[in-house]
Design an enzyme around this catalytic site. Structure first.
Site, PDB file in Angstrom:
ATOM      1  N   ASP A   1       7.384  -1.682   9.610  1.00 20.72           N
ATOM      2  CA  ASP A   1       7.943  -1.442   8.212  1.00 20.72           C
ATOM      3  C   ASP A   1       9.452  -1.361   8.304  1.00 20.72           C
ATOM      4  OD1 ASP A   1       5.068  -1.925   7.356  1.00 20.72           O
ATOM      5  OD2 ASP A   1       4.783   0.349   7.713  1.00 20.72           O
TER       6      ASP A   1
ATOM      7  N   SER B   1       0.807  -1.278  -0.130  1.00 18.74           N
ATOM      8  CA  SER B   1       0.009  -0.029   0.028  1.00 18.74           C
ATOM      9  C   SER B   1       0.739   1.311  -0.357  1.00 18.74           C
ATOM     10  CB  SER B   1      -0.732   0.001   1.286  1.00 18.74           C
ATOM     11  OG  SER B   1      -0.223   0.125   2.503  1.00 18.74           O
TER      12      SER B   1
ATOM     13  N   ASP C   1      -1.176   9.094   6.046  1.00 20.38           N
ATOM     14  CA  ASP C   1      -1.449   8.836   7.434  1.00 20.38           C
ATOM     15  C   ASP C   1      -1.878   9.935   8.125  1.00 20.38           C
ATOM     16  OD1 ASP C   1      -0.803   6.125   6.961  1.00 20.38           O
ATOM     17  OD2 ASP C   1       1.096   6.539   7.953  1.00 20.38           O
TER      18      ASP C   1
END
Length: 327
Positions: free
Chosen positions: A257, A8, A12
């Site tokens: 991540d 994706s 945010d």
């Protein structure tokens, strides 16, 4: 090693609630929850698991390929990723939809309540990994991260057909995928990333035991938050790597991540899995100290000092050598 990261791409919206979610939940009333939390801080940041991992790889001196779908509002985000060392030529830009949105509120206990709007991410299924592979002159490793489910399945199948090693990272999408879909994503992966909860959920979804999962993947990397990382071994044991202590936590978003980026960068630079996990933990700790997933500043000397303090001089020397030239 040329690493491609599919996943994706999102914006945010990060908020902070000065209290505890748990204090607002009434026992016996959870079937009809209607709550509103007054946040006292809002940060709008770049994010998305694919973009976050690619950004981290770029910070560590690699030139990763980002594969995903973004929206009509992507131009500024694309420029910043390019400046961070990310190859965005394989990002599909929608003609009508906005880039995906991640809206997340964090409480004083670092618990989070979040909503994700897919937006342009739904168009990721139209990206052909075979075309990307040819245009890039070859892909040595494809990470398949949380994305449009059809895209994840298609990318994985194409990579296996082209004999491109896969790093499977289904994470948030495990809840949406059925048994055969999860099996298709995991079976034959060179690397598998999960957190501790996802590892149990993955076993429930696939119907495979931990040993059966291990037998189907090359390396399984399980994150445990403040308890670090474990690497299950073929013999049934586990190698463990402790987390880097981080007293001044600013925001937990994107920490996993960063760990993935550090781990993959370590592998690309020739480090063994344990050393790669140590690099991943050090990068994750750096992200914990900043608000947002791509706002951290990587200073190699400080990173090396952190690694030496936590893992010893030998680890720091190995990782320094692997990252030589990163500025």
């Amino acid at each position: 090693m040329r690493i491609a990261v599919s996943g994706s791409i999102a914006t945010d919206h990060l908020m902070v609630f000065p209290g505890r979610f748990a204090d607002q939940l009434i026992e016996g009333q959870l079937e009809s929850v209607s709550l509103s939390f007054l946040a006292d801080r809002l940060e709008i940041r770049r994010g998305g698991v694919g973009a976050n991992i690619a950004f981290g790889l770029g910070q560590l001196g690699l030139r990763p390929l980002l594969i995903g779908a973004a929206g009509v509002d992507f131009a500024e985000y694309e420029r910043l990723l390019d400046e961070a060392g990310v190859d965005t030529a394989s990002v599909r830009v929608s003609e009508s939809l906005h880039t995906a949105r991640f809206v997340c509120t964090t409480d004083d206990d670092e618990n989070q309540i979040a909503t994700f709007y897919a937006g342009a991410m739904a168009e990721a299924r139209h990206i052909d990994i075979a075309e990307v592979h040819e245009r890039a002159g070859g892909i040595d490793l494809l990470l398949v991260g949380a994305d449009d489910p059809d895209a994840m399945l298609r990318h994985t199948a194409t990579a296996h057909r082209l004999a491109i090693p896969v790093a499977a990272d289904p994470s948030q999408q495990l809840a949406r995928l059925d048994r055969e879909q999860v099996r298709a994503l995991v079976d034959g992966a060179r690397y598998l990333f999960t957190n501790a909860y996802e590892s149990a959920l993955l076993q429930e979804r696939t119907g495979w035991s931990e040993r059966e999962v291990r037998d189907r993947v090359g390396n399984w990397i399980i994150t445990h938050g403040a308890d670090g990382v474990s690497l299950p071994t073929a013999a049934g044991g586990r190698q463990t790597v402790p987390a880097v202590p981080t007293p001044n936590v600013a925001d937990p978003t994107g920490v996993g991540d960063a760990l993935r980026a550090g781990f993959l960068a370590g592998l690309a630079r020739g480090l063994a899995p344990v050393r790669a996990a140590q690099l991943g933990c050090a990068l994750a700790a750096l992200v914990l100290t900043s608000v947002g997933t791509q706002e951290y500043k990587l200073l190699p000397a400080e990173l090396s000092a952190t690694i030496e303090r936590v893992y010893g001089r030998a680890a720091a020397q190995d990782i320094e050598q692997a990252l030589e030239g990163v500025s």
